[in-house]
Design a protein around this motif. Structure first.
Motif, PDB file in Angstrom:
ATOM      1  N   ALA A  34       0.850  -1.199   0.000  1.00 10.43           N
ATOM      2  CA  ALA A  34       0.000   0.000   0.000  1.00 10.43           C
ATOM      3  C   ALA A  34       0.878   1.238   0.000  1.00 10.43           C
ATOM      4  O   ALA A  34       1.863   1.302   0.737  1.00 10.43           O
ATOM      5  CB  ALA A  34      -0.924   0.006   1.211  1.00 10.43           C
ATOM      6  N   ALA A  35       0.509   2.205  -0.840  1.00 11.69           N
ATOM      7  CA  ALA A  35       1.263   3.462  -0.924  1.00 11.69           C
ATOM      8  C   ALA A  35       0.279   4.627  -0.850  1.00 11.69           C
ATOM      9  O   ALA A  35      -0.682   4.678  -1.621  1.00 11.69           O
ATOM     10  CB  ALA A  35       2.059   3.536  -2.222  1.00 11.69           C
ATOM     11  N   PRO A  36       0.497   5.577   0.052  1.00 12.26           N
ATOM     12  CA  PRO A  36      -0.414   6.710   0.177  1.00 12.26           C
ATOM     13  C   PRO A  36      -0.267   7.689  -0.982  1.00 12.26           C
ATOM     14  O   PRO A  36       0.824   7.854  -1.532  1.00 12.26           O
ATOM     15  CB  PRO A  36       0.004   7.363   1.494  1.00 12.26           C
ATOM     16  CG  PRO A  36       1.456   7.023   1.623  1.00 12.26           C
ATOM     17  CD  PRO A  36       1.612   5.662   1.026  1.00 12.26           C
ATOM     18  N   PHE A 333      -7.332   2.392  -4.332  1.00 14.80           N
ATOM     19  CA  PHE A 333      -7.351   2.247  -5.791  1.00 14.80           C
ATOM     20  C   PHE A 333      -6.283   1.234  -6.203  1.00 14.80           C
ATOM     21  O   PHE A 333      -5.212   1.174  -5.597  1.00 14.80           O
ATOM     22  CB  PHE A 333      -7.042   3.578  -6.482  1.00 14.80           C
ATOM     23  CG  PHE A 333      -8.121   4.617  -6.347  1.00 14.80           C
ATOM     24  CD1 PHE A 333      -9.028   4.820  -7.381  1.00 14.80           C
ATOM     25  CD2 PHE A 333      -8.233   5.382  -5.202  1.00 14.80           C
ATOM     26  CE1 PHE A 333     -10.024   5.788  -7.264  1.00 14.80           C
ATOM     27  CE2 PHE A 333      -9.223   6.341  -5.069  1.00 14.80           C
ATOM     28  CZ  PHE A 333     -10.121   6.546  -6.112  1.00 14.80           C
ATOM     29  N   PRO A 334      -6.535   0.452  -7.261  1.00 10.37           N
ATOM     30  CA  PRO A 334      -5.468  -0.390  -7.807  1.00 10.37           C
ATOM     31  C   PRO A 334      -4.464   0.471  -8.561  1.00 10.37           C
ATOM     32  O   PRO A 334      -4.762   1.610  -8.941  1.00 10.37           O
ATOM     33  CB  PRO A 334      -6.213  -1.342  -8.745  1.00 10.37           C
ATOM     34  CG  PRO A 334      -7.435  -0.578  -9.171  1.00 10.37           C
ATOM     35  CD  PRO A 334      -7.811   0.264  -7.979  1.00 10.37           C
ATOM     36  N   LEU A 335      -3.282  -0.067  -8.783  1.00 12.81           N
ATOM     37  CA  LEU A 335      -2.224   0.689  -9.449  1.00 12.81           C
ATOM     38  C   LEU A 335      -2.645   1.166 -10.837  1.00 12.81           C
ATOM     39  O   LEU A 335      -2.270   2.268 -11.260  1.00 12.81           O
ATOM     40  CB  LEU A 335      -0.960  -0.166  -9.544  1.00 12.81           C
ATOM     41  CG  LEU A 335       0.269   0.483 -10.179  1.00 12.81           C
ATOM     42  CD1 LEU A 335       0.693   1.734  -9.420  1.00 12.81           C
ATOM     43  CD2 LEU A 335       1.425  -0.518 -10.239  1.00 12.81           C
ATOM     44  N   VAL A 336      -3.422   0.365 -11.541  1.00 12.73           N
ATOM     45  CA  VAL A 336      -3.826   0.752 -12.902  1.00 12.73           C
ATOM     46  C   VAL A 336      -4.692   2.005 -12.902  1.00 12.73           C
ATOM     47  O   VAL A 336      -4.828   2.676 -13.924  1.00 12.73           O
ATOM     48  CB  VAL A 336      -4.576  -0.407 -13.621  1.00 12.73           C
ATOM     49  CG1 VAL A 336      -3.636  -1.575 -13.886  1.00 12.73           C
ATOM     50  CG2 VAL A 336      -5.784  -0.853 -12.822  1.00 12.73           C
ATOM     51  N   VAL A 356      -5.184   5.675  -1.040  1.00 16.27           N
ATOM     52  CA  VAL A 356      -4.115   4.681  -1.045  1.00 16.27           C
ATOM     53  C   VAL A 356      -4.147   3.904  -2.352  1.00 16.27           C
ATOM     54  O   VAL A 356      -5.210   3.546  -2.862  1.00 16.27           O
ATOM     55  CB  VAL A 356      -4.270   3.701   0.150  1.00 16.27           C
ATOM     56  CG1 VAL A 356      -3.326   2.523   0.030  1.00 16.27           C
ATOM     57  CG2 VAL A 356      -4.038   4.447   1.454  1.00 16.27           C
ATOM     58  N   ILE A 357      -2.959   3.656  -2.896  1.00 19.57           N
ATOM     59  CA  ILE A 357      -2.796   2.768  -4.051  1.00 19.57           C
ATOM     60  C   ILE A 357      -2.289   1.421  -3.545  1.00 19.57           C
ATOM     61  O   ILE A 357      -1.346   1.342  -2.761  1.00 19.57           O
ATOM     62  CB  ILE A 357      -1.800   3.350  -5.067  1.00 19.57           C
ATOM     63  CG1 ILE A 357      -2.436   4.555  -5.785  1.00 19.57           C
ATOM     64  CG2 ILE A 357      -1.367   2.297  -6.089  1.00 19.57           C
ATOM     65  CD1 ILE A 357      -1.492   5.267  -6.736  1.00 19.57           C
ATOM     66  N   ARG A 358      -2.947   0.346  -4.001  1.00 25.12           N
ATOM     67  CA  ARG A 358      -2.519  -1.010  -3.655  1.00 25.12           C
ATOM     68  C   ARG A 358      -2.089  -1.723  -4.937  1.00 25.12           C
ATOM     69  O   ARG A 358      -2.931  -2.169  -5.707  1.00 25.12           O
ATOM     70  CB  ARG A 358      -3.621  -1.772  -2.965  1.00 25.12           C
ATOM     71  CG  ARG A 358      -3.939  -1.272  -1.558  1.00 25.12           C
ATOM     72  CD  ARG A 358      -4.816  -2.237  -0.806  1.00 25.12           C
ATOM     73  NE  ARG A 358      -4.157  -3.515  -0.576  1.00 25.12           N
ATOM     74  CZ  ARG A 358      -3.936  -4.044   0.630  1.00 25.12           C
ATOM     75  NH1 ARG A 358      -4.325  -3.389   1.719  1.00 25.12           N
ATOM     76  NH2 ARG A 358      -3.359  -5.211   0.760  1.00 25.12           N
TER      77      ARG A 358
END
Length: 359
Positions: A34-36, A333-336, A356-358
């Protein structure tokens, strides 16, 4: 691996396949869970914030992940460990005056830019390569909670300021910018550290009410009017005792008068920490009266980010139950869909909201 790439300041992020990062001595590869996405990420990516970044870059600022590979110098980390990827990268060749870069985000000075050229790409990707000391263990967590642990990224910034001010249990703190993203997190952190109360000035009445509802009588909201002297007096009156410490976390768009009103509410012999962005976009400087600073023995210091040990200490605050990341409302959200995540973060910033991006 899949990554979101910023090629230019006038184009959206591109989702593409790039080579996996290669490990070197003094480095760790982390699988990003996970990345904020910071609320002002769009202002960085379109150049409005004028951050010194060299393109193309995989952006992002901090992440929660699991160790995939370690270098020969790692003595405690092992594959599978849950870690916070601290974006604050410090040069290793000058212990007294280290250069600093925020990996995937920004840098300070020419030395910081050189550092960023090596630790360049951030965590908007399936993997990220970080310095060994920047992969900081946080203990076992449930994968579903990784997004909530991204709250570390927001809370650590004001925590660094409060540590630098040596805030003590029982003291009274004023948070300038209390209704913002970092400011509201600062209120939560200060109370977890044992502050007697927190004076919380702001213009957003709804956000002020929310702080009071979340934390109770230890939060003293102050609705700002824009009149510098009147606002200062109201802040001082809201506190049950003289204000021991002031921390400023106002954004670049805030006027310097708002900073000064809060800063000069501190008691004689008090401390002030400047961590906001006022002045970054030009305009008037912060005009402070020399006699007031000198005769009242005021300590004023700037602080950027936080010391490395702050991550371990904050994880302890969370584990103890003193600090609850559950205050944060997380949208994933997904990375895409990284561009949608950036837009959502911009439109839904504010207290205790996190995108957050997962990967």
């Amino acid at each position: 691996m899949k990554a979101a790439i910023l090629h230019s300041l006038d184009r959206p992020l591109e989702i593409a396949q790039i080579p996996n990062p290669e490990i070197g001595t003094g480095e760790v590869i982390v699988d990003v869970v996970a990345a904020p996405v910071l609320p002002y990420a769009n202002e960085v990516f379109n150049g409005q914030r004028r951050y010194p970044i060299e393109l193309p870059i995989v952006p992002g600022c901090g992440a929660i992940g699991r160790v995939s590979a370690i270098g020969p110098d790692a003595t405690h980390l092992k594959a599978g460990d849950w870690v916070f990827c601290d974006p604050t990268v410090r040069s290793r060749d000058d212990a007294l005056i280290p250069d600093i870069a925020l990996q995937g985000w920004s840098s300070r000075g020419e030395g910081g830019l050189r550092l960023q050229r090596y630790f360049h790409d951030g965590p908007f990707a399936e993997q990220v390569r970080v310095p060994t000391e920047n992969a900081i263990r946080i203990g076992e967590i449930d994968s579903d909670e990784a997004g909530r642990w991204c709250a570390l990224n927001v809370m650590l910034v004001p925590y660094g300021g409060l540590l630098s001010a040596a805030l003590r249990a029982g003291e009274t703190l004023l948070v300038s910018g209390a209704t913002g993203n970092f400011g509201s997190a600062c209120v939560a952190v200060a109370l977890a550290m044992g502050a007697r109360c927190v004076v919380a000035p702001g213009r957003n009445a709804q956000a002020l009410d929310d702080l009071k509802q979340r934390f109770g009588e230890r939060v003293r909201p102050v609705k700002l009017s824009g009149d510098e002297q009147a606002d200062r007096e109201r802040m001082q009156q809201a506190a049950p005792c003289p204000i021991d410490c002031v921390i400023d976390l106002l954004p670049p768009s805030a006027p310097t008068t708002a900073v000064r009103a809060a800063l000069m509410a501190v008691r004689p012999y008090g401390r002030v920490v400047l961590m906001g962005g006022v002045g970054m976009l030009g305009g008037a400087g912060l005009d402070l009266p020399y006699p007031w600073i000198m005769r009242n023995d005021i300590t004023i210091r700037g602080k950027w980010m936080y010391p490395t040990e702050a991550v371990t200490l904050m994880a302890g605050l969370i584990r103890s139950g003193l600090l609850d990341p559950g205050h944060f409302d997380i949208k994933t959200f997904p990375l895409v869909d990284a561009n949608d995540a950036v837009s959502h973060a911009a439109a839904n910033g504010g207290p205790f909201r996190m995108t957050v991006i997962r990967p």
